[in-house]
Design an enzyme around this catalytic site. Structure first.
Site, short mmCIF file in Angstrom:
data_model
loop_
_atom_site.label_atom_id
_atom_site.label_comp_id
_atom_site.label_asym_id
_atom_site.label_seq_id
_atom_site.Cartn_x
_atom_site.Cartn_y
_atom_site.Cartn_z
N GLY A 1 0.80 -1.22 0.00
CA GLY A 1 0.00 0.00 0.00
C GLY A 1 0.83 1.27 0.00
O GLY A 1 2.07 1.24 0.08
N HIS A 2 0.13 2.39 -0.06
CA HIS A 2 0.83 3.68 -0.15
C HIS A 2 1.57 4.02 1.15
O HIS A 2 1.17 3.65 2.24
CB HIS A 2 -0.14 4.80 -0.54
#
Length: 357
Positions: free
Chosen positions: A256-257
């Protein structure tokens, strides 16, 4: 040479304009004419910058921020340091999404090519791209505007290298891989179908619907990394997603970011790492491990396959289970559960077979 970035920034904007756009209330003694030039994380923000906080976990960073202004919930206003103006609202994340969109409107839509038409030649390589010697671009690959690719790198058929991406030397980008908003190091292997640099999963949820939060960070993949087929690495929201030197990622992994992976980590297939997790050097995650967001996994820690991790893990620890815990405790729990189940089975068998049947 410093990378020019992937998004064009608008502004500056006055604090009053930002408050109006975000739907926030300016704090006492605020100067509505104060000019804000950019949006940055709490620990990077300084004079002329806007930031936000919505998670109590980041209150220590809020207390030390040097941001000119910060979007906060009313209950956190008193935590602001002197010199940082409050923009108060009930949903700070939603307000910050609107502020980012004001500064970076182009970040709301995916973009693999440049701001205008691609202008690619028949070979698929844009005339503004810079390729060193011995770079191989196979038929059907697309190399976008302002891309730089180092000597000895191969771009396989069907791969897409997006606007301003930099790739180092002796690397390999596999068939149908997509690399955007990313800086890739030397001797990196990216297998077929990998997607790097797409939006992080950022939405400000609310009663009016889920508002998309522009993701304006990058992905940085350091030297000697290998990423398995059909894995995905989201770009950061404000800061970079970083894959550390020598790390090996299996097939079908989701990162994920804002995630930071240390050096020489091992991430096995079907693992999911939620946004803003930080893994130290030489961390190993077994297959199908799930990490919730904002965790810190210490250097050398090992997580057993199929575990769900909901809290920080100390350096060198070995954890497993759902929820994950130190392996000795996990094994003890499994043993006790097995013993209890076997005792119950014995009682059932005795009751059913008491008449000698």
């Amino acid at each position: 040479m410093e990378h020019p970035g992937f998004f064009d920034r608008a502004g500056p904007f006055s604090l009053g304009r930002i408050a109006e756009t975000a739907g926030a209330e300016l704090g006492p003694n605020a100067d509505p004419d104060l000019q804000i030039t950019d949006v940055l994380p709490l620990d990077d923000a300084g004079e002329g910058h806007l930031s936000f906080v919505d998670n109590p976990k980041y209150l220590p960073a809020l207390a030390e921020t040097r941001a000119a202004a910060c979007i906060v919930a009313p209950k956190f206003v008193r935590k602001l340091p002197a010199g940082t103006t409050a923009l108060k609202m009930r949903e700070p994340y939603r307000g910050f999404a609107k502020a980012i969109a004001l500064f970076y409107p182009s970040a709301l839509k995916p973009r693999a090519t440049g701001p205008a038409e691609s202008g690619a030649t028949q070979s698929g390589v844009h005339p503004s791209a810079v390729l060193e010697s011995d770079v191989v671009v196979e038929p059907g690959a697309i190399v976008g505007p302002d891309v730089e690719i180092g000597q000895g790198t191969t771009i396989a058929s069907g791969a897409v290298i997006g606007y301003r991406v930099h790739i180092g030397r002796d690397s390999y980008i596999g068939p149908s891989a997509s690399v955007t908003h990313a800086l890739i190091g030397n001797r990196v292997v990216i297998h077929a179908g990998v997607a790097i640099g797409q939006d992080g999963f950022g939405f400000a949820m609310g009663r009016e619907g889920h508002m998309k939060v522009p993701q304006i960070g990058r992905v940085v993949v350091q030297d000697d990394v290998e990423i398995g087929a059909n894995s995905t690495v989201d770009r950061g929201a404000l800061r970079d997603t970083i894959i550390g030197e020598g790390t090996k990622i299996d097939n079908l992994v989701q990162i994920g970011h804002n995630v930071i992976l240390g050096r020489h980590c091992i991430i096995v297939s079907q693992t999911g790492i939620s946004g803003s997790c930080e893994l130290g050097d030489f961390v190993a995650l077994g297959g199908q491990v799930g990490l919730v967001g904002h965790l810190k996994i210490g250097a050398g820690a090992q997580i057993a396959a199929s575990s769900n991790v909901r809290g920080d893990v100390p350096a060198g620890a070995r954890w497993g289970g759902t929820p994950a815990k130190p392996v000795r405790l996990w094994f003890r729990e499994l043993t006790i559960l097995k013993q209890l189940a076997e005792r119950k089975d014995v009682k059932i068998d005795q009751g059913e077979g008491g008449d000698g049947a």
